[in-house]
Design a protein around this motif. Sequence first.
Motif, PDB file in Angstrom:
ATOM      1  N   VAL A 618      43.325  -1.424 -12.885  1.00 31.02           N
ATOM      2  CA  VAL A 618      42.662  -2.618 -12.346  1.00 31.02           C
ATOM      3  C   VAL A 618      41.943  -3.301 -13.513  1.00 31.02           C
ATOM      4  N   ASP A 619      42.486  -4.394 -13.982  1.00 36.72           N
ATOM      5  CA  ASP A 619      41.951  -5.086 -15.158  1.00 36.72           C
ATOM      6  C   ASP A 619      41.213  -6.353 -14.727  1.00 36.72           C
ATOM      7  N   LEU A 620      39.877  -6.289 -14.767  1.00 32.93           N
ATOM      8  CA  LEU A 620      39.038  -7.435 -14.406  1.00 32.93           C
ATOM      9  C   LEU A 620      38.278  -7.956 -15.625  1.00 32.93           C
ATOM     10  N   PHE A 621      38.661  -7.455 -16.809  1.00 33.29           N
ATOM     11  CA  PHE A 621      37.904  -7.724 -18.030  1.00 33.29           C
ATOM     12  C   PHE A 621      38.239  -9.105 -18.589  1.00 33.29           C
ATOM     13  N   ALA A 622      37.206  -9.896 -18.880  1.00 33.90           N
ATOM     14  CA  ALA A 622      37.389 -11.248 -19.433  1.00 33.90           C
ATOM     15  C   ALA A 622      37.516 -11.158 -20.955  1.00 33.90           C
ATOM     16  N   SER A 623      38.674 -10.739 -21.426  1.00 34.15           N
ATOM     17  CA  SER A 623      38.871 -10.432 -22.845  1.00 34.15           C
ATOM     18  C   SER A 623      38.624 -11.631 -23.756  1.00 34.15           C
ATOM     19  N   LYS A 624      39.146 -12.811 -23.372  1.00 30.74           N
ATOM     20  CA  LYS A 624      38.986 -13.992 -24.225  1.00 30.74           C
ATOM     21  C   LYS A 624      37.518 -14.399 -24.348  1.00 30.74           C
ATOM     22  N   TRP A 625      36.821 -14.422 -23.220  1.00 33.19           N
ATOM     23  CA  TRP A 625      35.395 -14.765 -23.240  1.00 33.19           C
ATOM     24  C   TRP A 625      34.601 -13.725 -24.016  1.00 33.19           C
ATOM     25  N   TYR A 626      34.936 -12.449 -23.834  1.00 23.25           N
ATOM     26  CA  TYR A 626      34.218 -11.348 -24.471  1.00 23.25           C
ATOM     27  C   TYR A 626      34.225 -11.484 -25.991  1.00 23.25           C
ATOM     28  N   ALA A 627      35.289 -12.056 -26.538  1.00 23.01           N
ATOM     29  CA  ALA A 627      35.433 -12.169 -27.993  1.00 23.01           C
ATOM     30  C   ALA A 627      34.721 -13.388 -28.563  1.00 23.01           C
ATOM     31  N   THR A 628      34.147 -14.246 -27.712  1.00 24.28           N
ATOM     32  CA  THR A 628      33.516 -15.468 -28.207  1.00 24.28           C
ATOM     33  C   THR A 628      32.067 -15.223 -28.628  1.00 24.28           C
ATOM     34  N   PRO A 629      31.529 -16.051 -29.536  1.00 26.34           N
ATOM     35  CA  PRO A 629      30.113 -15.928 -29.920  1.00 26.34           C
ATOM     36  C   PRO A 629      29.168 -16.080 -28.725  1.00 26.34           C
ATOM     37  N   SER A 630      29.562 -16.888 -27.747  1.00 23.67           N
ATOM     38  CA  SER A 630      28.697 -17.108 -26.577  1.00 23.67           C
ATOM     39  C   SER A 630      28.441 -15.810 -25.814  1.00 23.67           C
ATOM     40  N   ALA A 631      29.466 -14.945 -25.722  1.00 23.75           N
ATOM     41  CA  ALA A 631      29.294 -13.669 -25.025  1.00 23.75           C
ATOM     42  C   ALA A 631      28.288 -12.782 -25.751  1.00 23.75           C
ATOM     43  N   HIS A 632      28.267 -12.882 -27.090  1.00 22.10           N
ATOM     44  CA  HIS A 632      27.309 -12.093 -27.863  1.00 22.10           C
ATOM     45  C   HIS A 632      25.886 -12.619 -27.678  1.00 22.10           C
ATOM     46  N   TRP A 633      25.734 -13.945 -27.684  1.00 24.27           N
ATOM     47  CA  TRP A 633      24.395 -14.511 -27.481  1.00 24.27           C
ATOM     48  C   TRP A 633      23.886 -14.251 -26.063  1.00 24.27           C
ATOM     49  N   LEU A 634      24.794 -14.313 -25.102  1.00 28.63           N
ATOM     50  CA  LEU A 634      24.406 -13.990 -23.727  1.00 28.63           C
ATOM     51  C   LEU A 634      23.983 -12.527 -23.633  1.00 28.63           C
ATOM     52  N   SER A 635      24.667 -11.671 -24.374  1.00 23.59           N
ATOM     53  CA  SER A 635      24.319 -10.254 -24.390  1.00 23.59           C
ATOM     54  C   SER A 635      22.899 -10.055 -24.907  1.00 23.59           C
ATOM     55  N   LEU A 636      22.538 -10.769 -25.985  1.00 23.66           N
ATOM     56  CA  LEU A 636      21.176 -10.673 -26.524  1.00 23.66           C
ATOM     57  C   LEU A 636      20.155 -11.138 -25.487  1.00 23.66           C
ATOM     58  N   ALA A 637      20.457 -12.241 -24.807  1.00 22.60           N
ATOM     59  CA  ALA A 637      19.534 -12.762 -23.788  1.00 22.60           C
ATOM     60  C   ALA A 637      19.362 -11.772 -22.640  1.00 22.60           C
ATOM     61  N   MET A 638      20.481 -11.195 -22.166  1.00 22.45           N
ATOM     62  CA  MET A 638      20.411 -10.246 -21.057  1.00 22.45           C
ATOM     63  C   MET A 638      19.671  -8.971 -21.468  1.00 22.45           C
ATOM     64  N   TYR A 639      19.856  -8.569 -22.717  1.00 24.19           N
ATOM     65  CA  TYR A 639      19.176  -7.362 -23.204  1.00 24.19           C
ATOM     66  C   TYR A 639      17.667  -7.587 -23.256  1.00 24.19           C
ATOM     67  N   LEU A 640      17.246  -8.738 -23.772  1.00 23.96           N
ATOM     68  CA  LEU A 640      15.815  -9.056 -23.795  1.00 23.96           C
ATOM     69  C   LEU A 640      15.262  -9.143 -22.381  1.00 23.96           C
ATOM     70  N   LEU A 641      16.074  -9.639 -21.461  1.00 26.75           N
ATOM     71  CA  LEU A 641      15.641  -9.761 -20.068  1.00 26.75           C
ATOM     72  C   LEU A 641      15.416  -8.389 -19.443  1.00 26.75           C
ATOM     73  N   ILE A 642      16.342  -7.440 -19.689  1.00 28.90           N
ATOM     74  CA  ILE A 642      16.194  -6.119 -19.063  1.00 28.90           C
ATOM     75  C   ILE A 642      15.056  -5.332 -19.718  1.00 28.90           C
ATOM     76  N   ILE A 643      14.795  -5.580 -21.020  1.00 26.55           N
ATOM     77  CA  ILE A 643      13.640  -4.970 -21.685  1.00 26.55           C
ATOM     78  C   ILE A 643      12.349  -5.479 -21.048  1.00 26.55           C
ATOM     79  N   ALA A 644      12.279  -6.799 -20.863  1.00 21.73           N
ATOM     80  CA  ALA A 644      11.082  -7.396 -20.262  1.00 21.73           C
ATOM     81  C   ALA A 644      10.866  -6.867 -18.844  1.00 21.73           C
ATOM     82  N   TYR A 645      11.955  -6.755 -18.077  1.00 24.34           N
ATOM     83  CA  TYR A 645      11.843  -6.220 -16.722  1.00 24.34           C
ATOM     84  C   TYR A 645      11.321  -4.779 -16.752  1.00 24.34           C
ATOM     85  N   PHE A 646      11.886  -3.979 -17.659  1.00 24.28           N
ATOM     86  CA  PHE A 646      11.508  -2.563 -17.771  1.00 24.28           C
ATOM     87  C   PHE A 646       9.999  -2.446 -18.001  1.00 24.28           C
ATOM     88  N   ALA A 647       9.503  -3.146 -19.026  1.00 26.44           N
ATOM     89  CA  ALA A 647       8.081  -3.049 -19.361  1.00 26.44           C
ATOM     90  C   ALA A 647       7.205  -3.600 -18.239  1.00 26.44           C
TER      91      ALA A 647
END
Length: 656
Positions: A618-647
């Motif tokens: 079952v392949d639901l992975f967005a491979s093309k989007w995953y390889a873009t710079p936007s996916a990396h920047w979104l990852s940084l934003a989501m990571y900061l968000l989950i850190i803030a939630y945790f604290a």
Amino acid sequence: MEENKSSRLPDNAYRPLHEGEKYTPLLPARENPREVTLYSVLMGIIMAILFSAATAYLGLKVGQVFEAAIPIAILAVGIGSLSGKKNMLGQNVIIQSIGASSGVIVAGAIFTLPALYILQLEAGFWQIFLSSFVGGCLGILLLIPFRRYFVQEMHGKYPFPEATATTEVLVTGESAGKQTKLLALSGLIGGLYDFIISTFGWWTDEISTRMMAWGETLADKYKMVFKLNTGAAVLGLGYIIGLPYVAIICGGSFLVWFVIVPLIGYFAPGMTLPVGDGIDLTVGAMSAEQIFANYARPLGIGGIAMAGIIGILKSSGIIGRAVKLAANELGNKRDLNGPTLRTEQDLSMKFVLVGIIAALITTFVFFQFGVIHNISQTLIALLIVFVIAFLFTTVAANAIAIVGSNPVSGMTLMTLILTSVILVSVGIQGERGMMAAMIIGGVVCTALSMAGGFITDLKIGYWLGTTPQKQEKRKFLGTFVSALTVAGVMIILSKTYGFEGEGALVAPQANAMAAVIKPLMEGGETPWILYAVGAILALILNFIKVPALPFALGMFIPLQLNVPLLVGGLISHFVGSRSKDASINKARRDKGTLIASGFIAGGALMGVVSAILKFNNVDLFASKWYATPSAHWLSLAMYLLIIAYFAWDAIRGQKK
């Protein structure tokens, strides 16, 4: 009364005990809770089969074996609740203990035995089964004499991150209060967060300085790169380990990535060096990751080996005490000060010694008639297995107790190197030597993997108050079932996908083992000087009172998996130091531990779901989007968000 009605661990569960203070578990020694029942044994067997299959596939696919203890605990609690069962704490520990054999047996098997196929050496079902089963049994038997030291005498001195998370799941599952809701909510958030990454690829599971143009230049020209895994589970793991230990781990990692790798790139840009698979590159053409894998990571292997030797020497008193206890029991001498309480009863030393002898005899027969076919050489191989497994049992247990991650691949790689040198010196080389070395490595790897994993089960039992002897007996059953399952699954996967070529399962650890052992058996370069430098560094660290094992682990484990541990440790420090009131700081830290446990549990459980989807194509992975710079920047934003939630969630609701 069958069960202690408290739904929380005592306040002294996670800290060292004061002089004269005792730890009383949830199920006190005076009670006799239900533990081994038909239900708990059958459920444990089912969990062992299911998780052995799932972890084998995922481990061979991506090189990561998820720890089965936490998702099994969640399922045990959930199924028990849905079926209306009461007072399940003792039974759930048995379910978890039997089922968790899957992850450790799989790790021992898939890190080594696929190398036989990679080296074009056919491995049969019984060879995979026996190496896994015998190795697992040895790991159990060799660890039992050290149980009291690790789980009782060192109480509060080791963080035991995975055991902490699993225990919190089991404890809160017995109640229906705020703790359960908090664990469920954080598990849902952490699980969905990691599931989205692994299944849908909406944001990346890793970010690095290569996201920026200057970072790309820094990586290419100066071989300096900063990387971070953005998973919620690893973040929670760092919180539980705590800042002091993760600082040491990251110290080793930073030394390798920000000093050694750039220095190699700076001083030897034009030097041509091999990078594996018959490929030679100049250092200037190598990536920082290639330099790390080929010329920096071996320092970590040497450091782990030396840290293990140091640990063995420091544990000599513990080892001596275990041997003395065995001698006393064999001579029918009772230790009047020995354990008498239900919660301190282990399998007898007579059983352990007879079991070890039986396992070694089985190993001898297996090696003699199935692998080596020479009695004197078989005896040497048997000695290698026993000595290395015995001595490094404490190292594996230490690593799990400190960071929740067993450096079994590093220790196994060192075992393979030493084994190959010894076998070649006694006339076993070529294909026969490679077969012998890999089978020996498989037995040792499984033994060390089991020793590290089983100490987690025993620590859970200690905190909750179950009977160690009952856990130890049923662990053999879990080992047998898991070894049967992984042998069958590996044969099927090797025939379906293979481990080489396009579309094959990558089996990264096994490929690394094959790459190391081939030149040793057929003549080739081995980085002895790098192993030696790592060993010397571990000696220096020990001399200046810096724990060598976590530092060497940091050198061996990739940077992206170490940095989030530091982030989690910093969150723990922040949460537990904001108030001037020590009791408030403690309450916040405890709440954070529950949130971190939820992140780990949710991430692990969703890892199983993701593995099942991948297994069914079952392949639901967005491979093309995953390889873009936007996916990396979104990852940084989501990571900061989950850190803030945790604290925020750990601090809120607690008065300043």
